[in-house]
Design a protein around this motif. Structure first.
Motif, PDB file in Angstrom:
ATOM      1  N   ASP A 268       0.849  -1.196   0.000  1.00 26.56           N
ATOM      2  CA  ASP A 268       0.000   0.000   0.000  1.00 26.56           C
ATOM      3  C   ASP A 268       0.887   1.250   0.000  1.00 26.56           C
ATOM      4  O   ASP A 268       0.509   2.302   0.477  1.00 26.56           O
ATOM      5  CB  ASP A 268      -1.006   0.000   1.153  1.00 26.56           C
ATOM      6  N   THR A 269       2.069   1.084  -0.565  1.00 27.21           N
ATOM      7  CA  THR A 269       2.991   2.221  -0.739  1.00 27.21           C
ATOM      8  C   THR A 269       3.261   2.395  -2.231  1.00 27.21           C
ATOM      9  O   THR A 269       2.965   1.503  -3.024  1.00 27.21           O
ATOM     10  CB  THR A 269       4.328   1.942  -0.023  1.00 27.21           C
ATOM     11  N   GLY A 270       3.800   3.523  -2.574  1.00 30.93           N
ATOM     12  CA  GLY A 270       4.095   3.744  -3.989  1.00 30.93           C
ATOM     13  C   GLY A 270       4.848   5.037  -4.210  1.00 30.93           C
ATOM     14  O   GLY A 270       5.330   5.669  -3.262  1.00 30.93           O
TER      15      GLY A 270
ATOM     16  N   HIS B 289      -5.316   8.489  -7.600  1.00 35.19           N
ATOM     17  CA  HIS B 289      -5.812   8.662  -6.239  1.00 35.19           C
ATOM     18  C   HIS B 289      -5.436  10.057  -5.754  1.00 35.19           C
ATOM     19  O   HIS B 289      -4.990  10.886  -6.542  1.00 35.19           O
ATOM     20  CB  HIS B 289      -5.329   7.546  -5.300  1.00 35.19           C
ATOM     21  N   MET B 290      -5.667  10.297  -4.469  1.00 26.77           N
ATOM     22  CA  MET B 290      -5.449  11.631  -3.929  1.00 26.77           C
ATOM     23  C   MET B 290      -4.244  11.616  -2.989  1.00 26.77           C
ATOM     24  O   MET B 290      -3.915  10.586  -2.414  1.00 26.77           O
ATOM     25  CB  MET B 290      -6.681  12.100  -3.141  1.00 26.77           C
ATOM     26  N   LEU B 291      -3.628  12.786  -2.817  1.00 28.61           N
ATOM     27  CA  LEU B 291      -2.587  12.942  -1.806  1.00 28.61           C
ATOM     28  C   LEU B 291      -3.176  13.715  -0.627  1.00 28.61           C
ATOM     29  O   LEU B 291      -4.134  14.481  -0.792  1.00 28.61           O
ATOM     30  CB  LEU B 291      -1.384  13.696  -2.382  1.00 28.61           C
ATOM     31  N   GLY B 292      -2.613  13.511   0.553  1.00 28.39           N
ATOM     32  CA  GLY B 292      -3.085  14.229   1.738  1.00 28.39           C
ATOM     33  C   GLY B 292      -1.975  14.326   2.766  1.00 28.39           C
ATOM     34  O   GLY B 292      -0.886  13.746   2.595  1.00 28.39           O
ATOM     35  N   GLU B 293      -2.241  15.046   3.856  1.00 31.67           N
ATOM     36  CA  GLU B 293      -1.248  15.285   4.918  1.00 31.67           C
ATOM     37  C   GLU B 293       0.062  15.790   4.337  1.00 31.67           C
ATOM     38  O   GLU B 293       1.143  15.355   4.735  1.00 31.67           O
ATOM     39  CB  GLU B 293      -0.993  14.005   5.745  1.00 31.67           C
ATOM     40  N   VAL B 294      -0.040  16.684   3.386  1.00 28.97           N
ATOM     41  CA  VAL B 294       1.158  17.235   2.763  1.00 28.97           C
ATOM     42  C   VAL B 294       0.825  18.644   2.267  1.00 28.97           C
ATOM     43  O   VAL B 294      -0.293  18.888   1.825  1.00 28.97           O
ATOM     44  CB  VAL B 294       1.642  16.320   1.603  1.00 28.97           C
ATOM     45  N   GLU B 295       1.791  19.548   2.433  1.00 29.92           N
ATOM     46  CA  GLU B 295       1.597  20.885   1.873  1.00 29.92           C
ATOM     47  C   GLU B 295       1.774  20.783   0.354  1.00 29.92           C
ATOM     48  O   GLU B 295       2.745  20.171  -0.115  1.00 29.92           O
ATOM     49  CB  GLU B 295       2.643  21.857   2.448  1.00 29.92           C
TER      50      GLU B 295
ATOM     51  N   ALA C 218      -0.558   4.599   1.689  1.00 33.38           N
ATOM     52  CA  ALA C 218      -2.013   4.772   1.786  1.00 33.38           C
ATOM     53  C   ALA C 218      -2.420   5.088   3.219  1.00 33.38           C
ATOM     54  O   ALA C 218      -1.897   4.507   4.161  1.00 33.38           O
ATOM     55  CB  ALA C 218      -2.710   3.500   1.323  1.00 33.38           C
ATOM     56  N   VAL C 219      -3.358   6.003   3.364  1.00 33.54           N
ATOM     57  CA  VAL C 219      -4.018   6.236   4.646  1.00 33.54           C
ATOM     58  C   VAL C 219      -5.436   5.703   4.491  1.00 33.54           C
ATOM     59  O   VAL C 219      -6.202   6.173   3.651  1.00 33.54           O
ATOM     60  CB  VAL C 219      -4.028   7.743   4.995  1.00 33.54           C
TER      61      VAL C 219
ATOM     62  N   ILE D 120     -12.917   2.320  -3.729  1.00 31.71           N
ATOM     63  CA  ILE D 120     -11.591   2.929  -3.922  1.00 31.71           C
ATOM     64  C   ILE D 120     -11.372   3.995  -2.854  1.00 31.71           C
ATOM     65  O   ILE D 120     -10.236   4.285  -2.461  1.00 31.71           O
ATOM     66  CB  ILE D 120     -11.442   3.484  -5.359  1.00 31.71           C
ATOM     67  N   THR D 121     -12.469   4.544  -2.339  1.00 32.32           N
ATOM     68  CA  THR D 121     -12.373   5.580  -1.306  1.00 32.32           C
ATOM     69  C   THR D 121     -12.132   4.989   0.087  1.00 32.32           C
ATOM     70  O   THR D 121     -12.093   5.735   1.063  1.00 32.32           O
ATOM     71  CB  THR D 121     -13.637   6.451  -1.305  1.00 32.32           C
ATOM     72  N   ASP D 122     -11.986   3.656   0.202  1.00 37.29           N
ATOM     73  CA  ASP D 122     -11.546   3.077   1.482  1.00 37.29           C
ATOM     74  C   ASP D 122     -10.119   3.533   1.785  1.00 37.29           C
ATOM     75  O   ASP D 122      -9.693   3.552   2.931  1.00 37.29           O
ATOM     76  CB  ASP D 122     -11.611   1.540   1.448  1.00 37.29           C
ATOM     77  N   ILE D 123      -9.384   3.857   0.729  1.00 35.74           N
ATOM     78  CA  ILE D 123      -8.128   4.597   0.913  1.00 35.74           C
ATOM     79  C   ILE D 123      -8.512   6.068   0.889  1.00 35.74           C
ATOM     80  O   ILE D 123      -9.093   6.543  -0.092  1.00 35.74           O
ATOM     81  CB  ILE D 123      -7.116   4.296  -0.209  1.00 35.74           C
ATOM     82  N   LEU D 124      -8.259   6.769   1.985  1.00 32.26           N
ATOM     83  CA  LEU D 124      -8.637   8.193   2.046  1.00 32.26           C
ATOM     84  C   LEU D 124      -7.757   8.989   1.091  1.00 32.26           C
ATOM     85  O   LEU D 124      -8.227   9.840   0.354  1.00 32.26           O
ATOM     86  CB  LEU D 124      -8.471   8.721   3.466  1.00 32.26           C
ATOM     87  N   TYR D 125      -6.466   8.708   1.165  1.00 32.44           N
ATOM     88  CA  TYR D 125      -5.478   9.388   0.335  1.00 32.44           C
ATOM     89  C   TYR D 125      -4.140   8.726   0.578  1.00 32.44           C
ATOM     90  O   TYR D 125      -4.025   7.819   1.412  1.00 32.44           O
ATOM     91  CB  TYR D 125      -5.403  10.890   0.665  1.00 32.44           C
ATOM     92  N   PHE D 126      -3.125   9.164  -0.133  1.00 31.60           N
ATOM     93  CA  PHE D 126      -1.757   8.704   0.105  1.00 31.60           C
ATOM     94  C   PHE D 126      -0.978   9.873   0.711  1.00 31.60           C
ATOM     95  O   PHE D 126      -1.169  11.021   0.322  1.00 31.60           O
ATOM     96  CB  PHE D 126      -1.097   8.254  -1.198  1.00 31.60           C
TER      97      PHE D 126
END
Ligand SMILES: [Zn+2]
Lengths: 205, 387
Positions: free
Chosen positions: A88-90, A132-138, A150-151, A162-168
């Motif tokens: 779940d990394t990339g 997918h989406m990114l998050g927790e990042v400026e 993945a979060v 697919i939205t069970d992964i909130l973001y990466f």
């Protein structure tokens, strides 16, 4: 012939033509609903997402580990052979900082930008990216080539989507991240260690 | 291959506008009638009709091909609609070419129509359903995202700046000042593009073509008929089309391989060995400014990663070595999807005949190319034309 010698058709209307009723329009707001069957490959993909795992399919002929999984290889045109758990990394292949929603409406001034990205998932064949989406990042700290993880939604909240992964989010905490965020990142790391069992089950059904 | 030579002998087009008073049928009729008039034919002379138009969702009319048939002059004639997304308009002449090259028709009317303004609040919303319904739609994507993703990948791979790319928008909007159909022709600067609203970084508003209504049409004829109708037939010497996978995240986003595949098919057919030398003028699809650069590279008209530099040097200007989008392109004339591709075909037709008015490129171009691209960024359509 020259275009300039013809009187061209096409009459441009302005918004005021509608407001003032200079032209009449007929409106229809469709209320269509669809229920899409997920099929064999994507059905399993979603079921695994619900368990917090990402699954791919392998084709033994072209040796590709394909994500999203598919029951047939479109290049070899033969059935794929095997389920294959990937990480779940990339890696971020590319990204955008989006101020526009799906319907072309703009994000409000208080709404954060959306951060869509193509992420090449570790364990899948090189170049097998997913949207997918990114998050927790400026936004300004995002880089192509950045390693992300993945979060997930909490297990009870996952629905097999697919939205069970909130973001990466970035794996290495960014240099300027405030302390509060850094500790949240550390906590996540412990969690993902437990999940690497899924990685150990690689290649097994 | 036992196929007949096919020529373009007439053309028609409407103005491209944000919201036309005319219906799609009426726009189609205006373009079709003008095309027939331009070569002094009537509908009775037409053997077959083909029509290109993009998603039904824009118009909110299901079976749009059937709905538009009246305006396209298709009643009682062999008629087919074709649709390959944004690639449709350059597929239109290819579809008509099959009819004439095969010997099935001597005269084929080819029509392309788009009326995007019926879709509210914005036709972008209709694009949601081109994404995979299970793995992508729940993320609420817009087409602008994937263009932004592709543009970023392209910029990063070759170290190209936003300003480098903005030059395409400046050039095309300026070229469009001389096109009588133009919707958003403007004299702007690179700084204007960079200062325009950021939609999805790295894409700003002035990097993008507008939503438009409009129609275009051409008349194709077999060699025998073409020579009777005009002393300046423009020959369709090469056609190519190719589709890549809808798993777009899997593709190399910095190079449109499907465009190269389509181009190679068209070049082989036209006997072109060195495209950058043998093609004198080009109308690649430019719905976004970086796409013109992307496509010039896929068409092998510029080396990979160098289209931006060549643009900065004036190579693609109307008076440059390789005039690119002398019409003003989608960025300047407007982008009624299917009609845009056919507008590009018409521009090459007029340029090769020396009839492009103020847009006419210097010298006497003998060989030109139009290209379009679409679906989920996966289709390439290419037509090579000679006089
Ligand atoms: Zn295979």
């Amino acid at each position: 012939m020259k275009l300039e010698d013809f009187e061209l058709g096409g009459t441009n209307l302005k918004s005021s033509d509608f407001k003032q009723g200079t032209v009449l329009t007929t409106e229809w707001e469709p209320d269509l609903k669809y229920a899409w069957d997920n099929g064999v490959a994507i059905g399993r993909y979603l079921a695994e997402l619900k368990e917090g795992r990402i699954i791919a399919r392998a084709c033994h002929s072209c040796k590709r580990i394909m994500l999203p999984p598919r029951m047939f290889c479109e290049l070899c045109f033969r059935p794929t052979d095997e389920w294959f758990y990937v990480q779940d990394t990339g890696t971020v292949n590319t990204f955008s900082i989006a101020r526009v929603n799906w319907d072309a409406s703009r994000r409000g001034p208080d709404e954060p930008a959306l951060l869509p990205a193509v992420i090449e998932i570790d364990g899948a064949s090189k170049g097998m990216g997913i949207l997918h989406m990114l998050g927790e990042v400026e936004p300004e700290e995002i880089r192509i080539g950045m390693k992300v993880r993945a979060v997930w939604k909490k297990p009870g909240e996952r629905t097999g989507a697919i939205t069970d992964i909130l973001y990466f989010k970035p794996i290495a905490p960014a240099r300027h991240t405030p302390p509060a965020k850094a500790s949240a990142g550390a906590k996540k790391k412990v969690k993902t260690k437990a999940r690497s069992k899924a990685g150990a089950a690689r290649g097994k059904r | 291959m036992g196929m007949r030579k096919v020529a373009i002998v007439g053309a028609g087009i409407t103005k491209f506008v944000r919201r036309a008073q005319e219906t799609g049928k009426e726009l189609s009729w205006q373009a079709s009638k003008m095309a027939l008039d331009s070569c002094e034919l009537t509908l009775d002379d037409v053997d077959m009709v083909t029509l290109g138009t993009a998603p039904d969702a824009f118009d909110g009319v299901h079976m749009k091909g059937e709905y538009l048939a009246d305006g396209a002059g298709a009643i009682g004639k062999p008629y087919m609609r074709h649709y390959v997304g944004g690639g449709t308009g350059v597929f239109s002449p290819i579809h008509g070419w099959f009819h004439v090259a095969s010997g099935m028709a001597d005269i084929c009317l080819v029509v392309a129509e788009e009326k995007m303004s019926s879709c509210h609040p914005h036709p972008q919303g209709a694009f949601l359903t081109i994404f995979d319904h299970t793995t992508e739609q729940p993320l609420k994507p817009t087409l602008i995202w994937i263009f932004a993703l592709e543009m970023n990948r392209y910029m990063s791979t070759y170290g190209i700046s936003k300003a480098d790319i903005a030059r395409v928008s400046v050039k095309n909007k300026r070229n469009a000042l001389d096109h009588p159909s133009a919707q958003i022709a403007e004299n702007i600067t690179v700084q204007d593009v960079l200062d325009s609203e950021t939609l999805c970084w790295p894409v700003n508003r002035l990097d993008i073509s507008p939503a438009s209504d409009g129609a275009a049409a051409i008349v194709l004829a077999s060699e025998r008929v073409a020579r009777r109708l005009t002393d300046k037939p423009v020959w369709i010497d090469g056609v190519g089309f190719s589709l890549d996978t809808a798993y777009w995240g899997t593709r190399d986003l910095c190079y449109p391989r499907y465009v190269e595949t389509a181009a190679r098919m068209a070049y082989d057919m036209a006997g072109i060995k060195e495209p950058s030398k043998e093609i004198h003028i080009a109308e690649p699809y430019d719905p976004f400014d970086y796409k013109e650069l992307h496509h010039l590279e896929g068409l092998m008209l510029c080396p990979r990663g160098e289209a931006a530099r060549l643009t900065a040097e004036g190579y693609t200007a109307r008076d440059g070595n390789l005039p690119v989008c002398p019409s003003g392109g989608a960025l300047g004339v407007g982008n009624p999807i299917a009609a845009t591709g056919l507008m590009k075909i018409i521009e090459i037709f007029l340029q090769l005949r020396g009839e492009a008015g103020k847009r006419q490129v210097p010298g006497t171009p003998r060989c030109g190319l139009a290209q379009a691209w679409g679906d989920l960024m996966q289709v390439g359509t290419v037509v090579v034309m000679r006089i």
